[in-house]
Design a protein around this motif. Structure first.
Motif, PDB file in Angstrom:
ATOM      1  N   HIS A 130       0.807  -1.219   0.000  1.00 32.09           N
ATOM      2  CA  HIS A 130       0.000   0.000   0.000  1.00 32.09           C
ATOM      3  C   HIS A 130       0.845   1.275   0.000  1.00 32.09           C
ATOM      4  CE1 HIS A 130      -3.616   2.305   0.348  1.00 32.09           C
ATOM      5  NE2 HIS A 130      -3.009   3.022   1.272  1.00 32.09           N
ATOM      6  N   GLU A 131       1.849   1.319   0.871  1.00 29.07           N
ATOM      7  CA  GLU A 131       2.658   2.531   0.998  1.00 29.07           C
ATOM      8  C   GLU A 131       3.456   2.830  -0.268  1.00 29.07           C
ATOM      9  OE1 GLU A 131       4.760   3.342   4.458  1.00 29.07           O
ATOM     10  OE2 GLU A 131       2.860   3.240   5.557  1.00 29.07           O
ATOM     11  N   ILE A 132       3.918   1.758  -0.904  1.00 29.40           N
ATOM     12  CA  ILE A 132       4.694   1.957  -2.135  1.00 29.40           C
ATOM     13  C   ILE A 132       3.783   2.471  -3.239  1.00 29.40           C
ATOM     14  CG2 ILE A 132       6.292   0.901  -3.759  1.00 29.40           C
ATOM     15  CD1 ILE A 132       6.876  -1.254  -1.697  1.00 29.40           C
ATOM     16  N   ALA A 133       2.605   1.865  -3.356  1.00 29.72           N
ATOM     17  CA  ALA A 133       1.649   2.314  -4.381  1.00 29.72           C
ATOM     18  C   ALA A 133       1.199   3.750  -4.106  1.00 29.72           C
ATOM     19  CB  ALA A 133       0.449   1.387  -4.432  1.00 29.72           C
ATOM     20  N   GLU A 134       1.161   4.105  -2.833  1.00 22.83           N
ATOM     21  CA  GLU A 134       0.788   5.469  -2.457  1.00 22.83           C
ATOM     22  C   GLU A 134       1.755   6.493  -3.076  1.00 22.83           C
ATOM     23  OE1 GLU A 134      -1.884   7.717  -1.316  1.00 22.83           O
ATOM     24  OE2 GLU A 134      -2.185   5.657  -0.702  1.00 22.83           O
ATOM     25  N   GLN A 135       2.994   6.066  -3.288  1.00 17.37           N
ATOM     26  CA  GLN A 135       3.965   6.939  -3.956  1.00 17.37           C
ATOM     27  C   GLN A 135       3.891   6.787  -5.467  1.00 17.37           C
ATOM     28  OE1 GLN A 135       8.036   6.763  -2.052  1.00 17.37           O
ATOM     29  NE2 GLN A 135       7.035   5.226  -0.764  1.00 17.37           N
ATOM     30  N   LEU A 136       3.868   5.549  -5.945  1.00 16.34           N
ATOM     31  CA  LEU A 136       3.919   5.304  -7.392  1.00 16.34           C
ATOM     32  C   LEU A 136       2.722   5.918  -8.128  1.00 16.34           C
ATOM     33  CD1 LEU A 136       5.153   1.601  -7.304  1.00 16.34           C
ATOM     34  CD2 LEU A 136       6.344   3.477  -8.443  1.00 16.34           C
ATOM     35  N   GLU A 137       1.598   6.000  -7.436  1.00 18.68           N
ATOM     36  CA  GLU A 137       0.383   6.540  -8.065  1.00 18.68           C
ATOM     37  C   GLU A 137       0.540   7.988  -8.549  1.00 18.68           C
ATOM     38  OE1 GLU A 137      -2.576   6.361  -4.975  1.00 18.68           O
ATOM     39  OE2 GLU A 137      -1.610   7.928  -3.810  1.00 18.68           O
ATOM     40  N   HIS A 138       1.602   8.660  -8.084  1.00 15.97           N
ATOM     41  CA  HIS A 138       1.769  10.077  -8.465  1.00 15.97           C
ATOM     42  C   HIS A 138       2.748  10.298  -9.616  1.00 15.97           C
ATOM     43  CE1 HIS A 138      -0.616  10.963  -4.976  1.00 15.97           C
ATOM     44  NE2 HIS A 138       0.230  10.319  -4.209  1.00 15.97           N
ATOM     45  N   ILE A 139       3.318   9.217 -10.140  1.00 19.27           N
ATOM     46  CA  ILE A 139       4.246   9.348 -11.270  1.00 19.27           C
ATOM     47  C   ILE A 139       3.481   9.866 -12.485  1.00 19.27           C
ATOM     48  CG2 ILE A 139       5.808   8.123 -12.834  1.00 19.27           C
ATOM     49  CD1 ILE A 139       6.866   8.168 -10.000  1.00 19.27           C
ATOM     50  N   LYS A 140       4.031  10.899 -13.099  1.00 21.49           N
ATOM     51  CA  LYS A 140       3.370  11.547 -14.233  1.00 21.49           C
ATOM     52  C   LYS A 140       3.970  11.077 -15.546  1.00 21.49           C
ATOM     53  CE  LYS A 140       1.094  14.685 -11.735  1.00 21.49           C
ATOM     54  NZ  LYS A 140       0.994  14.511 -10.298  1.00 21.49           N
ATOM     55  N   SER A 141       3.169  10.455 -16.361  1.00 23.54           N
ATOM     56  CA  SER A 141       3.598  10.094 -17.706  1.00 23.54           C
ATOM     57  C   SER A 141       2.381   9.684 -18.492  1.00 23.54           C
ATOM     58  CB  SER A 141       4.591   8.938 -17.662  1.00 23.54           C
ATOM     59  OG  SER A 141       4.657   8.316 -18.934  1.00 23.54           O
TER      60      SER A 141
END
Ligand SMILES: [Mn+2]
Ligand SMILES: [Mn+2]
Ligand SMILES: [Mn+2]
Ligand SMILES: [Mn+2]
Lengths: 233, 233
Positions: free
Chosen positions: A110-121
């Motif tokens: 969960h915590e990792i996805a909480e960061q990855l979800e903000h990658i812009k591309s």
DNA sequence: AAAAATTTTTAGACAACACTAAAAAATTTG
DNA sequence: CAAATTTTTTAGTGTTGTCTAAAAATTTTT
């Protein structure tokens, strides 16, 4: 000239990860309370203070991402909801990646996805989706919105809504914390496991259950309330 | 008590993506200018202003991540270098993922990796490394530091150091921009391609070359300077 | 319906980072 | 080596997002 001004107003609508997390939180809470989402509930969801939320919803409202009237709660606009759904799509696809490809446990992601979800591309997420074989659900049983933000609305049935003697299959969990999920791991409960309600104790609403036709154990109402099921037969 | 204070001082050494990018930039520039890295060069590398850099290196210096003396440039401390190497490891592993698994072109990945390199997770990168089969080089031919920040120092030979008649293999590129890399794509030059120097023009230092024993074309000195090679035979 | 409790908003600060303009130091030039 | 140029730093602001304390509005209780 006047037209130009109108058109290019509000064109720079790129979000920070903070505003994305706010929109996601408001989306999640909107599903629970049907009215405007309360300032306090947003603060709790995001582990921040009500005063910070009050500030932020004002700014989101200026950007037309939420409708907000003082003292009356917050709702997403269509635009705000679109952004929230895109972030949720990204969150859930990355969760699938972490479990299916990198072999993480469902309690670690969960915590990792909480960061990855903000990658812009623009291209990244659709390529990831393809790489994963266009999954429909994340490792917690939650549906993954498609490119257009659409996903089937599954009516969630909770384990504590079953009666004694009924059997069900675990289809999802409503709580992503490591504490909760690693507890399910230790008792051998995963998506697809069968659960039979053996007994119900009025005093504390706890349930005696049999899982996978093997072990008997007791669930508190809080645990049962976070287990999403579909009835068998 | 006094010991306690000493031990826990500076324990909260978590970086923001901004400070990570600064440390990475200083590391990169340290390889070029052997002395302290100039404020202006950092500003240019990060597309920011010298005054912002001046502020920041002061803060990094307080955190003991760089040594900085006014008007005399900046160098990384051991601690700062360790952080920079970890970020570089992450950047390059994610680049491999994007090309090998998601089928991006090598000209599309830099900006995405620039974001992914800041994801914080103790386990993520080692799992990604394993998933990718422990690659030694990124898609631009750059070596990937191991868990401990170690990687072989390959002496880089540039195409514009060759003499007429010499042949070489393209082993890497020193420039990650889409403009440069998609130009290489259009002329069919990739890592492993062979390049033979046919002629050298003193006037503008441009080179006439034959690539893959097929097409003849002319490279400006700037292009040749960004092509890393190893001599054949 | 007034008092009490709770929720929400405002006011005032602060931290991280960035920018412009101006001052100070260092370097290059004639 | 003094003047001119370049580099670097400082001073003063702005933006985003956070916090505490206090004020205001709303809801609940009696
Ligand atoms: Mn997030
Ligand atoms: Mn999930
Ligand atoms: Mn970066
Ligand atoms: Mn690279």
């Amino acid at each position: 000239m006047c037209l130009n001004f109108y058109i290019y107003t509000n064109t720079d609508n790129m979000q920070t990860s903070t505003t994305e997390d706010y929109l996601k939180a408001i989306f999640k809470l909107s599903g629970i309370y049907k009215k405007g989402v309360s300032t306090n509930s947003i603060a709790e969801e995001l582990s921040t203070k009500a005063s910070s939320v009050s500030d932020m919803v004002k700014k989101l409202s200026e950007k037309k991402l939420v409708d907000y009237v003082k003292y009356q709660g917050t709702t997403l606009t269509k635009e705000g909801e679109n952004i929230a759904l895109k972030v949720i799509r990204k969150h859930r696809l990355w969760e699938v990646f972490l479990v299916e490809k990198l072999k993480f446990g469902w309690d670690e992601i969960h915590e990792i996805a909480e960061q990855l979800e903000h990658i812009k591309s623009p291209k990244l997420i659709d390529k990831l989706d393809a790489h994963l074989g266009f999954p429909k659900k994340d490792p917690h049983g939650d549906p993954i919105p498609d490119k257009n933000g659409l996903f089937p609305t599954i009516k969630k049935l909770k384990l504590n809504e079953l009666k004694i003697g009924e059997k069900a299959i675990l289809t999802g969990v409503s709580e992503d914390s490591k504490d909760f999920l690693s507890y399910l791991d230790t008792i051998g409960l995963k998506l697809g496991s069968s659960i039979e309600v053996l007994d119900y104790f009025k005093f504390d609403k706890s349930l005696k259950v049999k899982i996978n036709n093997r072990s008997d154990l007791t669930f508190s109402d809080l645990v049962a309330n976070n287990l999403n099921i579909s009835k068998e037969n």
